[in-house]
Design an enzyme around this catalytic site. Structure first.
Site, short mmCIF file in Angstrom:
data_model
loop_
_atom_site.label_atom_id
_atom_site.label_comp_id
_atom_site.label_asym_id
_atom_site.label_seq_id
_atom_site.Cartn_x
_atom_site.Cartn_y
_atom_site.Cartn_z
CG HIS A 175 -85.78 21.67 -17.98
ND1 HIS A 175 -84.78 21.10 -18.26
CD2 HIS A 175 -85.52 22.80 -18.54
CE1 HIS A 175 -83.73 21.75 -18.60
NE2 HIS A 175 -84.01 22.68 -18.77
CD GLU A 176 -87.43 26.14 -19.70
OE1 GLU A 176 -86.99 27.29 -19.43
OE2 GLU A 176 -86.65 25.48 -20.34
CG HIS A 179 -83.56 26.62 -15.47
ND1 HIS A 179 -82.16 26.22 -15.30
CD2 HIS A 179 -84.03 26.20 -16.68
CE1 HIS A 179 -81.93 25.71 -16.41
NE2 HIS A 179 -83.02 25.57 -17.31
CE1 TYR A 190 -78.34 27.49 -17.97
CE2 TYR A 190 -77.68 28.68 -19.86
CZ TYR A 190 -78.45 27.64 -19.33
OH TYR A 190 -79.29 26.82 -20.28
CD GLU A 199 -80.25 23.80 -19.62
OE1 GLU A 199 -80.86 22.94 -19.92
OE2 GLU A 199 -80.67 24.86 -19.30
CG ASP A 272 -75.45 25.40 -25.35
OD1 ASP A 272 -76.29 26.01 -25.06
OD2 ASP A 272 -75.46 24.05 -25.17
CG HIS A 277 -78.91 23.55 -23.88
ND1 HIS A 277 -78.55 24.82 -23.81
CD2 HIS A 277 -79.92 23.59 -23.44
CE1 HIS A 277 -79.28 25.78 -23.64
NE2 HIS A 277 -80.26 24.87 -23.06
#
Length: 357
Positions: A175-176, A179, A190, A199, A272, A277
């Site tokens: 996932h990271e 990005h 974002y 996300e 957020d 998220h």
């Protein structure tokens, strides 16, 4: 993850609303760890990586596979509970296991992510230009997060009471790093729907990386993000569920998983980064719907559609759910035939979350 700018940012795995819950409801030790984590995250969010603009300029190859794939280049560093980056090099490419689970999990996770993008999408590392993959483990004290800062991965050890070590879940590592793929290809802002889509792209690829590594078909996958990350005693199975957003956890300390899976429950908020998220559960569930309707290996059709759509020039920084949905529908027709089962699955998948094409 946590960011304010698509070029100079960090993307953290633990959503800020989870840290807020811990800061309000946890023990003094847990509250202190959550506040330290938020402080570190805010500091990194403010940093500007001078070399990033040139490193992550969009580079779309005209012909798939036109760039020759290079060998993986991985380097794992140990911060030894400090916040010094990158730390001490403890495992380089081709070197054997160290016996430190965090080091070895990070090494294997970086490799699995590289292999997935190379073998499935002919992509030469995260930036499609052979970017070396670096990671630092054992960052900070009881640091309850992991992040990609457009240069490297950084993993905390967790506090052992709420979160386990952050290298434990392959889908989190995938996932990271994903990005960086989105950063390179589309620069999705974002914030609000484009941020939630950003996300979601990382959740999609993170899940596919895990499925690819385990050789799982769509019907056998768990569709969880962060399986194993929650410590014993926490009432939950993961950070997020693509199969059933809103069901990943329900714990007195963490609260109830707030993700919606339908546009009728879309959360309007300025927290957020506009709910990036939270509302990512909607496109997450759309992908799950498409992948399970098509069956087989999810990366072969649904994943290819999502990846090619991400690289489509019609995807702008402010692209929202409906525009992206329409692009996936067009891409499905281009790849697999107009009016075919793939296009039908895409249309039905988005309709299932309240987005009509």
């Amino acid at each position: 993850m946590c960011t304010q700018h698509h070029r100079h940012s960090i993307f953290c795995v633990i959503p800020p609303y989870v840290l807020d819950e811990i800061a309000q409801k946890g023990t003094p030790k847990q509250r202190a760890a959550a506040l330290r984590t938020k402080s570190v995250d805010n500091t990194f969010r403010a940093l500007r990586v001078a070399s990033q603009a040139s490193r992550f300029a969009p580079q779309r190859s005209a012909v798939p596979g036109a760039v020759e794939l290079v060998q993986k280049q991985r380097a794992i560093y140990n911060a030894a509970a400090t916040q010094n980056l990158p730390g001490t090099l403890v495992r380089g490419e081709g070197q054997g296991a160290t016996g430190d689970p965090a080091v070895d999990e990070a090494y294997e996770g970086l490799g699995a992510t590289f292999d997935f993008f190379a073998k499935v999408f002919d992509r030469n590392s995260i930036d499609d230009s052979g970017l070396p993959l670096d990671a630092t483990v054992h960052f900070g004290q009881d640091y309850n997060n992991a992040f990609w800062n457009s240069v490297q991965m950084v993993f905390g050890d967790g506090d052992g009471e709420i979160f386990n070590r952050f290298t434990i879940a392959l889908d989190i590592i995938g996932h990271e790093l994903s990005h960086g793929v989105t950063e390179d290809e589309s620069q999705l802002q974002y914030f609000n729907q484009s941020g939630a889509l950003n996300e979601s792209m990382s959740d999609v690829f993170g899940s596919l990386i895990k499925q690819f590594a385990k050789n799982e078909t769509a019907d056998k996958a768990d569709w969880l993000i962060g399986d194993g990350l929650l410590a014993a005693g926490i009432n939950g199975v993961a950070l997020r569920s693509m199969k059933d957003p809103g069901s990943a956890f329900n714990d007195p300390l963490l609260g109830q998983d707030p993700q919606p899976k339908h546009m009728s429950k879309f959360v309007h908020t300025f927290e957020d980064n506009g709910g990036v998220h939270i509302n990512s559960g909607i496109p997450n569930h759309a992908f799950y719907q498409v992948a399970t309707r098509l069956g087989g290996y999810a990366w072969e059709k649904a994943g290819r559609i999502w990846y090619d759509a991400l690289r489509d020039p019609r995807v702008k920084p402010n692209t929202g759910f409906r525009r992206y949905a329409r692009i996936t529908y067009d891409v499905a027709g281009r790849l697999f035939g107009v009016g075919g089962q793939e296009q039908a699955a895409v249309q039905q998948g988005w309709a299932a979350v309240g987005i009509e094409l």
